[in-house]
Design a protein around this motif. Structure first.
Motif, short mmCIF file in Angstrom:
data_model
loop_
_atom_site.label_atom_id
_atom_site.label_comp_id
_atom_site.label_asym_id
_atom_site.label_seq_id
_atom_site.Cartn_x
_atom_site.Cartn_y
_atom_site.Cartn_z
N UNK A 88 0.72 -1.34 -0.03
CA UNK A 88 0.06 0.08 -0.07
C UNK A 88 0.73 1.42 0.18
N UNK A 89 2.17 1.36 0.67
CA UNK A 89 2.75 2.47 0.60
C UNK A 89 3.84 2.42 -0.56
N UNK A 90 3.55 3.50 -1.47
CA UNK A 90 4.30 3.60 -2.60
C UNK A 90 5.38 4.29 -2.84
N UNK A 91 5.22 5.36 -1.65
CA UNK A 91 6.41 6.28 -1.45
C UNK A 91 7.33 6.02 -0.31
N UNK A 92 8.57 6.19 -0.53
CA UNK A 92 9.60 6.27 0.78
C UNK A 92 10.08 7.62 0.75
N UNK A 93 9.71 8.31 2.03
CA UNK A 93 10.43 9.71 2.13
C UNK A 93 11.23 9.55 3.30
N UNK A 94 12.41 10.35 3.26
CA UNK A 94 13.60 10.29 4.29
C UNK A 94 14.16 11.57 4.44
N UNK A 95 13.83 12.04 5.97
CA UNK A 95 14.44 13.18 6.26
C UNK A 95 15.20 13.17 7.71
N UNK A 96 15.90 11.72 7.60
CA UNK A 96 16.63 11.46 8.78
C UNK A 96 17.92 12.25 8.58
N UNK A 97 18.87 12.02 9.59
CA UNK A 97 20.29 12.63 9.50
C UNK A 97 20.84 12.02 8.36
N UNK A 98 22.00 12.76 7.86
CA UNK A 98 22.33 12.16 6.56
C UNK A 98 23.22 10.75 6.71
N UNK A 99 23.60 10.78 7.62
CA UNK A 99 24.35 9.34 7.77
C UNK A 99 23.35 8.18 8.02
N UNK A 100 22.14 8.27 8.15
CA UNK A 100 21.28 6.99 8.15
C UNK A 100 20.43 6.93 6.81
N UNK A 101 20.85 7.81 5.94
CA UNK A 101 19.95 8.04 4.88
C UNK A 101 19.88 6.93 3.74
N UNK A 102 21.27 6.61 3.34
CA UNK A 102 21.58 5.89 2.16
C UNK A 102 21.26 4.43 2.45
#
Length: 389
Positions: A88-102
């Motif tokens: 159901x979840x089609x989009x993943x959005x990330x606003x974590x700290x940079x070191x966790x994002x990739x």
């Protein structure tokens, strides 16, 4: 978008990871997704309406519950894997700290999610390019937040450029920053990790990603960079009241040479007190006129209205220089820049409308940060090569 059939009122599941942070809460949740839901969704060109349905994801259960209750969000979770596994979840959005994002973007791409994220997209240009390549190979749509392009002041500046107001643009001067309190006698306005290199902090890493897309989109491609960084405040107090050593730069003094000879100077500092119209000002000087843009306002001085000062320190200055500029009128309603870009990305995912600010554009921002750090370390000019995936 999964499926080929539009519905009059279509819900779109969005994983919002890192939404408990300052930017995630204020700009992306409250002023973007919640605001879009309160206005009744995003209107599509065919008359249908797209309604974002977020699931708030993070590590702090108490903060997630509080946000869920306060803003009427039904779904939240501390289990990212479960959220990613839900079709159901089609989009993943990330606003974590940079070191966790990739790492989490990699997981989301593997699950076939469309990607939208804050910048920097990763801690190095190599990793940022890897993410862009993975998304391209997986065939998922992807975008990076480039919010300053949608600020009213910069939109007015773009209007002037499009109208040919400046003639030939000669130079650009950007001043950004403000005094961030050290945390001893007044609490700091920014989190402590911003000042620790090992946690992905530093103003070059933070702001050069912004300056890349602002300069590229408004004035032209950057071809070389010279940068001097500094850590003006060597020690600060963290959120628990404990002193820590600042290992990252809190100021950067950059010069950029563009493809067509335009020179851009950009000063960025968290250790400067503001004596200008706004926290960010951009002055553009051209053969036919000049302009100074802030976050919301923009003022101009045309060639025919330019005063003729003469250097004479022995007499009182006869000019009121600040009064010799004219305001650019609004002429339109300006919505929140983060919200505007969210709406464009949702239309991109659901209706395949254009969205040029992808992960490759995000990698360009990381590239400029890396090259700025290299220039500082080696005390030299550095060329900016083209990037491809």
């Amino acid at each position: 978008m999964k499926g080929d059939t539009y519905m009059a009122n279509q819900k779109l599941g969005i994983i919002m990871n890192g939404v408990t942070g300052r930017m995630g809460t204020n700009q992306h949740l409250v002023r973007s997704i919640v605001a879009i839901r309160e206005q009744g969704g995003v209107a599509l060109s065919n008359g249908d309406t797209l309604m974002p349905d977020p699931i708030l994801v993070g590590r702090n259960e108490a903060k997630l519950k509080k946000l869920s209750t306060e803003y009427g969000i039904d779904r939240w979770s501390t289990n990212l894997e479960e959220a990613l596994a839900d079709d159901y979840n089609e989009i993943y959005f990330d606003s974590q700290t940079t070191v966790r994002r990739a790492d989490d973007i990699r997981r989301a791409v593997k699950e076939g999610k469309h990607i939208y994220c804050e910048k920097p997209t990763a801690t190095s240009v190599e990793e940022s390019l890897e993410l862009a390549k993975l998304a391209k190979e997986a065939g998922v749509k992807n975008g990076v937040v480039q919010d300053k392009l949608f600020l009213p002041g910069l939109l007015k500046l773009q209007r002037l450029i499009d109208a040919g107001f400046f003639g030939k643009i000669l130079s650009v001067r950007m001043e950004f920053g403000y005094w961030v309190f050290e945390g001893d006698w007044q609490e700091g306005q920014r989190p402590s990790w911003n000042y620790r290199e090992e946690d992905g902090g530093g103003i070059i890493v933070d702001m050069f990603a912004h300056w890349r897309y602002v300069i590229d989109n408004l004035f032209g491609p950057i071809r070389s960079v010279s940068c001097l960084g500094a850590t003006h405040i060597p020690e600060r107090i963290d959120e628990k009241g404990k002193p820590y050593t600042c290992t990252a730069d809190d100021a950067a003094y950059g010069t950029f040479e563009l493809e067509d000879g335009i020179i851009v100077q950009a000063n960025s500092s968290w250790a400067v007190r503001v004596n200008r119209d706004d926290l960010l000002t951009i002055q553009v000087d051209g053969t036919e006129g000049s302009a100074v843009a802030g976050l919301r306002d923009c003022k101009t001085q045309h060639r025919v209205n330019t005063p003729k000062p003469v250097w004479n320190p022995d007499i009182q200055n006869p000019h009121d220089f600040l009064a010799q500029w004219e305001e650019v009128p609004d002429n339109q309603v300006f919505d929140n820049g983060f919200k505007v870009q969210w709406e464009l990305f949702l239309k991109h995912v659901f209706a395949d409308e254009p969205f040029p600010w992808d992960l490759l554009e995000g990698a360009k921002g990381t590239q400029l940060s890396d090259l700025g750090l290299k220039s500082w370390k080696e005390r030299c000019w550095v060329d900016v090569p083209d990037l491809h995936v």
